[in-house]
Scaffold this motif. Structure first.
Motif, PDB file in Angstrom:
ATOM      1  N   LEU A  95       0.931  -0.940  -0.010  1.00 33.22           N
ATOM      2  CA  LEU A  95       0.099   0.028  -0.282  1.00 33.22           C
ATOM      3  C   LEU A  95       0.924   1.277  -0.165  1.00 33.22           C
ATOM      4  O   LEU A  95       0.772   1.960  -0.893  1.00 33.22           O
ATOM      5  CB  LEU A  95      -1.048  -0.198   1.172  1.00 33.22           C
ATOM      6  N   ASP A  96       1.658   1.154   1.020  1.00 31.01           N
ATOM      7  CA  ASP A  96       3.100   2.500   0.783  1.00 31.01           C
ATOM      8  C   ASP A  96       3.472   2.690  -0.158  1.00 31.01           C
ATOM      9  O   ASP A  96       3.806   3.575  -0.904  1.00 31.01           O
ATOM     10  CB  ASP A  96       3.773   2.548   2.205  1.00 31.01           C
ATOM     11  N   ALA A  97       3.904   1.185  -1.267  1.00 35.62           N
ATOM     12  CA  ALA A  97       4.341   1.918  -2.757  1.00 35.62           C
ATOM     13  C   ALA A  97       3.666   2.256  -3.552  1.00 35.62           C
ATOM     14  O   ALA A  97       4.115   3.127  -4.434  1.00 35.62           O
ATOM     15  CB  ALA A  97       4.888   0.445  -3.279  1.00 35.62           C
ATOM     16  N   ALA A  98       2.646   1.440  -3.402  1.00 39.03           N
ATOM     17  CA  ALA A  98       1.629   2.168  -4.177  1.00 39.03           C
ATOM     18  C   ALA A  98       0.785   3.732  -4.138  1.00 39.03           C
ATOM     19  O   ALA A  98       1.395   4.620  -5.270  1.00 39.03           O
ATOM     20  CB  ALA A  98       0.166   1.580  -4.666  1.00 39.03           C
ATOM     21  N   ASP A 137       2.209   9.464  -5.688  1.00 41.87           N
ATOM     22  CA  ASP A 137       2.232  10.774  -5.834  1.00 41.87           C
ATOM     23  C   ASP A 137       3.249  11.139  -6.203  1.00 41.87           C
ATOM     24  O   ASP A 137       3.479  12.555  -6.774  1.00 41.87           O
ATOM     25  CB  ASP A 137       2.911  10.407  -4.452  1.00 41.87           C
ATOM     26  N   GLU A 138       3.886   9.947  -6.799  1.00 37.67           N
ATOM     27  CA  GLU A 138       4.935  10.640  -8.039  1.00 37.67           C
ATOM     28  C   GLU A 138       4.615  10.737  -8.897  1.00 37.67           C
ATOM     29  O   GLU A 138       4.799  12.135  -9.496  1.00 37.67           O
ATOM     30  CB  GLU A 138       6.205   9.373  -8.018  1.00 37.67           C
ATOM     31  N   ALA A 139       3.321  10.380  -9.606  1.00 40.71           N
ATOM     32  CA  ALA A 139       2.549  10.503 -11.054  1.00 40.71           C
ATOM     33  C   ALA A 139       2.549  11.709 -10.861  1.00 40.71           C
ATOM     34  O   ALA A 139       2.332  12.348 -12.371  1.00 40.71           O
ATOM     35  CB  ALA A 139       2.074   8.883 -11.139  1.00 40.71           C
ATOM     36  N   PHE A 140       1.249  11.882  -9.792  1.00 42.64           N
ATOM     37  CA  PHE A 140       0.562  12.853  -9.773  1.00 42.64           C
ATOM     38  C   PHE A 140       1.627  14.525  -9.546  1.00 42.64           C
ATOM     39  O   PHE A 140       1.976  15.317 -10.098  1.00 42.64           O
ATOM     40  CB  PHE A 140       0.073  13.428  -8.459  1.00 42.64           C
ATOM     41  N   ALA A 141       3.164  13.833  -9.367  1.00 41.86           N
ATOM     42  CA  ALA A 141       3.849  15.582  -9.110  1.00 41.86           C
ATOM     43  C   ALA A 141       4.246  15.414 -10.681  1.00 41.86           C
ATOM     44  O   ALA A 141       4.766  16.866 -10.554  1.00 41.86           O
ATOM     45  CB  ALA A 141       5.132  15.380  -7.719  1.00 41.86           C
TER      46      ALA A 141
END
Length: 165
Positions: A52-55, A60-64
């Motif tokens: 869950l943390d990895a997902a 978050d990375e994709a959004f950024a």
């Protein structure tokens, strides 16, 4: 018939009938549920939490990345979009400021592949023919509008409602 009116005997019998009150069942149930809970906590919770943390990190990375791309593209296209918007707006206001006859004339010339300069270079008879075609189309358009309004008032109301949507 034998009837036992002793309250202690009745309650003892009732207690023995309940499966959750059976000492062997209670002990087995406690051991089983404790073992299951321990196994779940030691095995699945950390693995599931890590996944869950990895997902969440990937999201978050994709959004950024998307946000950075949008900001850079917005800053570079501000100038071009502003000029395109103002160009489209000016074209629209120019078109809307024309009379229906001017709009029809422009459409007719476009259909024939002519420009205003070509019309100016034509003979007077050809210019008059184009003017007559414009007048005919304008008259035809007005007749269609009048016919549409007078033909069926209910249909007109439906058309106006749909046009408003």
């Amino acid at each position: 018939m034998l009837v036992n009116n002793n309250p202690q005997a009745v309650s003892t019998i009732e207690k023995l009938k309940r499966t959750d009150m059976d000492p062997a069942n209670a002990a087995a149930s406690t051991l089983y549920s404790g073992a299951v809970q321990a196994a779940q906590q030691t095995v699945t919770v950390p693995v599931v939490q890590k996944n869950l943390d990895a997902a969440t990190d990937r999201i978050d990375e994709a959004f950024a990345k998307t946000r950075v791309q949008l900001q850079t593209s917005a800053s570079t296209s501000d100038v071009s979009s502003t000029s395109a918007t103002s160009g489209a707006r000016s074209e629209f206001t120019d078109y809307m400021s024309k009379t229906p006859a001017e709009r029809i004339r422009e459409q007719l010339l476009k259909e024939q592949g002519l420009t205003e300069a070509d019309v100016q270079n034509m003979s007077q008879e050809k210019q008059d023919a184009i003017t007559k075609q414009v007048a005919d189309r304008l008259k035809q358009q007005q007749e269609q509008q009048v016919a549409a309004k007078t033909a069926d008032p209910q249909a007109q109301t439906v058309k106006e409602t749909l046009a408003a949507l």
